[in-house]
Design a protein around this motif. Structure first.
Motif, PDB file in Angstrom:
ATOM      1  N   ILE A  87     -16.589  -9.086  -4.054  1.00  0.00           N
ATOM      2  CA  ILE A  87     -16.200  -9.974  -3.617  1.00  0.00           C
ATOM      3  C   ILE A  87     -16.325  -9.277  -1.448  1.00  0.00           C
ATOM      4  CG2 ILE A  87     -12.945  -9.780  -2.164  1.00  0.00           C
ATOM      5  CD1 ILE A  87     -12.420 -10.251  -5.642  1.00  0.00           C
ATOM      6  N   ALA A  88     -16.824  -7.341  -1.792  1.00  0.00           N
ATOM      7  CA  ALA A  88     -16.945  -6.996  -0.272  1.00  0.00           C
ATOM      8  C   ALA A  88     -18.236  -7.480  -0.301  1.00  0.00           C
ATOM      9  CB  ALA A  88     -17.257  -5.570  -0.862  1.00  0.00           C
ATOM     10  N   ASP A  89     -18.744  -8.184  -1.398  1.00  0.00           N
ATOM     11  CA  ASP A  89     -20.659  -8.341  -0.621  1.00  0.00           C
ATOM     12  C   ASP A  89     -20.019  -9.737   0.152  1.00  0.00           C
ATOM     13  OD1 ASP A  89     -23.270  -9.350  -0.712  1.00  0.00           O
ATOM     14  OD2 ASP A  89     -22.274 -10.868  -1.368  1.00  0.00           O
ATOM     15  N   GLY A  90     -19.291 -10.963   0.011  1.00  0.00           N
ATOM     16  CA  GLY A  90     -19.444 -11.901  -0.051  1.00  0.00           C
ATOM     17  C   GLY A  90     -18.488 -11.580   1.326  1.00  0.00           C
ATOM     18  N   LEU A  91     -17.265 -11.199   1.453  1.00  0.00           N
ATOM     19  CA  LEU A  91     -16.465 -10.747   2.748  1.00  0.00           C
ATOM     20  C   LEU A  91     -17.585 -10.992   3.789  1.00  0.00           C
ATOM     21  CD1 LEU A  91     -13.484 -11.170   4.074  1.00  0.00           C
ATOM     22  CD2 LEU A  91     -13.420  -8.896   3.663  1.00  0.00           C
ATOM     23  N   ALA A  92     -18.862  -9.653   3.320  1.00  0.00           N
ATOM     24  CA  ALA A  92     -19.397  -9.251   4.558  1.00  0.00           C
ATOM     25  C   ALA A  92     -20.072 -10.466   4.824  1.00  0.00           C
ATOM     26  CB  ALA A  92     -20.294  -7.945   3.325  1.00  0.00           C
ATOM     27  N   ARG A  93     -21.203 -11.374   4.372  1.00  0.00           N
ATOM     28  CA  ARG A  93     -21.310 -12.048   4.610  1.00  0.00           C
ATOM     29  C   ARG A  93     -20.805 -12.974   5.605  1.00  0.00           C
ATOM     30  NH1 ARG A  93     -26.464 -12.749   2.122  1.00  0.00           N
ATOM     31  NH2 ARG A  93     -26.559 -14.309   1.570  1.00  0.00           N
ATOM     32  N   ILE A  94     -19.713 -13.301   5.284  1.00  0.00           N
ATOM     33  CA  ILE A  94     -18.715 -14.309   6.121  1.00  0.00           C
ATOM     34  C   ILE A  94     -18.763 -13.665   7.142  1.00  0.00           C
ATOM     35  CG2 ILE A  94     -16.750 -15.362   6.310  1.00  0.00           C
ATOM     36  CD1 ILE A  94     -16.897 -15.920   3.034  1.00  0.00           C
ATOM     37  N   VAL A  95     -18.245 -12.461   7.503  1.00  0.00           N
ATOM     38  CA  VAL A  95     -18.586 -11.102   8.908  1.00  0.00           C
ATOM     39  C   VAL A  95     -19.097 -11.671  10.165  1.00  0.00           C
ATOM     40  CG1 VAL A  95     -17.123  -9.687   9.783  1.00  0.00           C
ATOM     41  CG2 VAL A  95     -16.268 -10.642   8.117  1.00  0.00           C
ATOM     42  N   VAL A  96     -19.945 -11.348   9.037  1.00  0.00           N
ATOM     43  CA  VAL A  96     -21.077 -11.124   9.658  1.00  0.00           C
ATOM     44  C   VAL A  96     -21.876 -12.232   9.964  1.00  0.00           C
ATOM     45  CG1 VAL A  96     -24.050 -10.631   9.233  1.00  0.00           C
ATOM     46  CG2 VAL A  96     -22.203  -9.194   8.486  1.00  0.00           C
TER      47      VAL A  96
END
Length: 691
Positions: free
Chosen positions: A210-219
């Protein structure tokens, strides 16, 4: 940290924390744009460089929105060696006529035959695109047209700017899904092996995913808002880094939580102790990585700055999830997550009494610290010797793995058309000095042809053909000589600038070397400050930094030996040395932080030597598991057929394993045993410490 631990471990507040976290993540997923970058990785020459200035000025020239597709025809039996027959030439002429119909300037598209008549070349001007999907569509159309009804004994290969862009874009096609699936699979497998539980691994893996998915969207959202070039290569490294670092933090926290469950009947109190004990080390570790990544903001290369921003955001999110969401999730699910090896309080005495591999290693090191230290340094030195003869900088044909069509075509082109059709060099001269600029170019070694181009804004373009292979040292030397001759020419000709693909690559190499000279000391300074504040010592940080720097050189040496003797890579890619240093120092110091903070904690009761021995015994297993996992995750970068990513993944993998198994396990404890209390100078000896 204590307040945070109480909030995320309470009976009600733990559930509230999870609900709020999931709601926030869901909202961000829904509100932020989710589309990934479709841009091909950019060259990223600094705006102050000649090549960047030439590129900016050429945008105002006629035909600035054009590029070229080079299609080379040859016989399939012996490409470049078998002579083309009259029938072959007729078939090629028909194909070139159809290619001309797809060109922006049809009248310019004509077949050109090599002197030995073994190959034919068609230069097809087309509209320049930057979107990967559009580039792929252009390449598909050109290939289809050039091969339509072509006899079976003839082949057409696409190379040149469009060919290389297409193959580069194809290398990253579907990279997001491949990297995510393979990385998640490796993490899941290693977590199952580590925990020996069919259920426990699901919690940290889900949290990190979930952290990875969120990081990609934020980036992606930030990149779109501020025009940051977060291309597929950066997003790939981001995922690997978030999964690797996030899982490392989870392993450390869960290991400390399990230790506390062996002595405390209340799982909530056990988690509070774990968070307050391991939390500062995790926070310091993540902060070190984030601050090290942010030093890339001082880089000249745009890609370096983009990587720094993207990965700093990713690590920050992984750190937040590891310290806030993961403890709450573990507490809510209870001890049963560890099934079938559920930790019980009654197991504590048996657990403590049983000697472990790490206690035996620690006892062996404490008995012969000098011998162990010398042996570890010898291993590092031998591996570092692999750097002898190392080179930095790959030619265009060496940057992709698997010998794609554009590389095959370029090699055939260089062999049969030594004039260098694949090399695009643009010289912008003041129109008043264009004749003098032309003369200088014609007299420069390495320039095989000079053609006058369009004029705009008081400048005229000269299109140069260089005799060397694109992005080769030979072409770089030619460009450097051209620039030197123009700058020393005096008068208006001294304002002449040299740009184009080769000049851009040369400027990137120069800026990369300057970035390394600036950022490597800056990263070391950041790590030193963080370690000094965390450990309250001056000696320990210096020794720890020296150990990770030695690990870096050893990994680089071992990698260079592998690349030259096993994989056949001619040199390090320009970005590899800086990225490998960044990841190895920032992530490698993590394990020393985990070890040293535990040693400092145990020092209060056991003294310097006893504290380090206890820390090695307690953390050896989890740090080794974390190191193996991180090394395996970085190897995933080799899935993509890009030399730079394969080199980064290999070097970081070697370095992390070396750091985990040799430096952190043997060398650092040996140094701590040798220095004793001086290891912690000027920190005072704890009152309750035992020698």
């Amino acid at each position: 940290m204590r307040l945070l631990a109480r909030i995320e471990t309470g009976r009600v507040s733990a559930i509230v924390v999870l609900v709020i976290a999931l709601a926030a993540v869901g909202a961000l997923f829904a509100l932020l744009p989710s589309g990934g970058s479709s841009a091909v990785p950019a060259s990223g020459a600094p705006a102050s460089s000649q090549s960047a200035k030439v590129t900016a000025l050429l945008k105002k020239f006629p035909g600035a929105d054009q590029t070229a597709a080079l299609v080379i025809f040859s016989r399939t039996d012996k490409p470049g060696s078998s002579t083309l027959s009259a029938a072959d030439k007729t078939a090629i002429a028909e194909r070139v006529a159809d290619l001309a119909a797809e060109s922006t300037t049809p009248q310019a598209v004509r077949p050109q035959f090599s002197d030995d008549e073994t190959t034919a070349l068609a230069v097809v001007p087309i509209t320049k695109e930057t979107d990967a999907e559009k580039i792929a569509e252009q390449a598909k159309d050109i290939r289809a047209t050039s091969r339509d009804s072509l006899p079976s004994d003839l082949q057409a290969q696409l190379t040149g700017p469009l060919g290389f862009q297409s193959d580069t874009a194809n290398a990253f096609a579907g990279a997001d899904v491949r990297l995510l699936l393979i990385t998640a699979g490796i993490v899941a497998l290693l977590l199952i092996i580590t925990y020996r539980s069919p259920v426990l691994w699901l919690v940290p893996l889900t949290v990190v995913a979930i952290a990875d998915g969120l990081a990609r969207i934020v980036v992606n959202a930030i990149a779109a808002r501020f025009d940051i070039a977060a291309d597929a290569s950066i997003l790939g490294i981001l995922s690997v880094l978030v999964f690797g670092a996030g899982t490392n933090y989870a392993l450390l926290l869960i290991a400390r939580y399990r230790d506390e469950l062996l002595s405390q009947p209340d799982r909530r109190q056990a988690m509070r102790t774990a968070v307050t004990s391991a939390g500062p080390a995790i926070l310091a570790s993540g902060s070190t990585v984030i601050l090290s990544l942010l030093t890339l903001l001082f880089a000249q290369i745009a890609g370096n700055r983009a990587l720094g921003i993207a990965c700093a955001i990713g690590i920050a999110i992984a750190l937040l999830f590891a310290l806030l969401v993961l403890p709450a999730a573990l507490v809510v699910f209870g001890r049963g997550l560890f099934w079938p090896f559920v930790p019980r309080v009654r197991e504590k005495s048996a657990h403590a009494a049983r000697p472990t591999v790490w206690s035996r290693i620690g006892n062996g090191v404490v008995k012969r610290p000098v011998v162990v230290a010398i042996a570890a340094v010898a291993v590092v030195g031998i591996l570092s010797s692999g750097l002898i003869g190392a080179k930095i900088g790959l030619s265009q044909t060496d940057q992709l793995i698997g010998n794609p069509e554009s590389v095959q075509g370029e090699k055939l082109l260089s062999k049969t058309f030594p004039g260098g059709f694949g090399s695009q060099t643009s010289v912008l001269a003041p129109t008043a000095a264009v004749d003098e600029a032309t003369t200088i170019a014609e007299k420069t070694t390495g320039v095989s042809a000079v053609r006058a181009g369009a004029s705009s804004g008081g400048r005229t373009e000269l299109q140069l053909t260089l005799s060397g292979e694109p992005q080769s040292q030979r072409n770089f030397d030619t460009i450097s000589e051209l620039r030197q001759r123009y700058s020393s020419g005096g008068g208006a000709v001294s304002e002449t600038m040299v740009g184009g693909t080769d000049a851009t690559a040369l400027d990137v190499n120069t800026a990369s070397a300057e970035d390394r000279a600036l950022l490597i000391p800056l990263i070391l300074a950041v790590v030193f400050v963080v370690l000094t504040l965390l450990l309250r010592s001056l000696v320990a940080p210096l020794l720890l930094i020296a150990s990770v720097v030695a690990t870096f050189f050893a990994a680089l040496g071992a990698g260079n030996w592998l690349f030259q003797n096993v994989f056949g890579f001619a040199a390090f890619d320009t970005a590899v040395v800086l990225y490998a240093f960044l990841f190895l120092v920032a992530l490698g110091v993590d394990y020393n932080i985990f070890l040293s903070t535990r040693a400092r904690e145990e020092r209060a009761l056991l003294g310097a030597r006893g504290g380090m021995l206890e820390a090695l015994t307690r953390t050896g297993g989890v740090i080794t598991s974390a190191g193996v996992l991180l090394a395996a995750v970085f190897v995933v970068l080799g899935v993509l057929p890009v030399v730079a990513l394969a080199q980064i993944g290999t070097i970081v993998c070697i370095g992390v394993l070396l750091d985990t198994l040799v430096v952190r396990t043997l060398l650092v404890p040996a140094l701590a045993f040798l220095f004793g209390e001086r290891f912690w100078w000027p920190s005072r000896v704890p009152v309750n410490a035992r020698s």
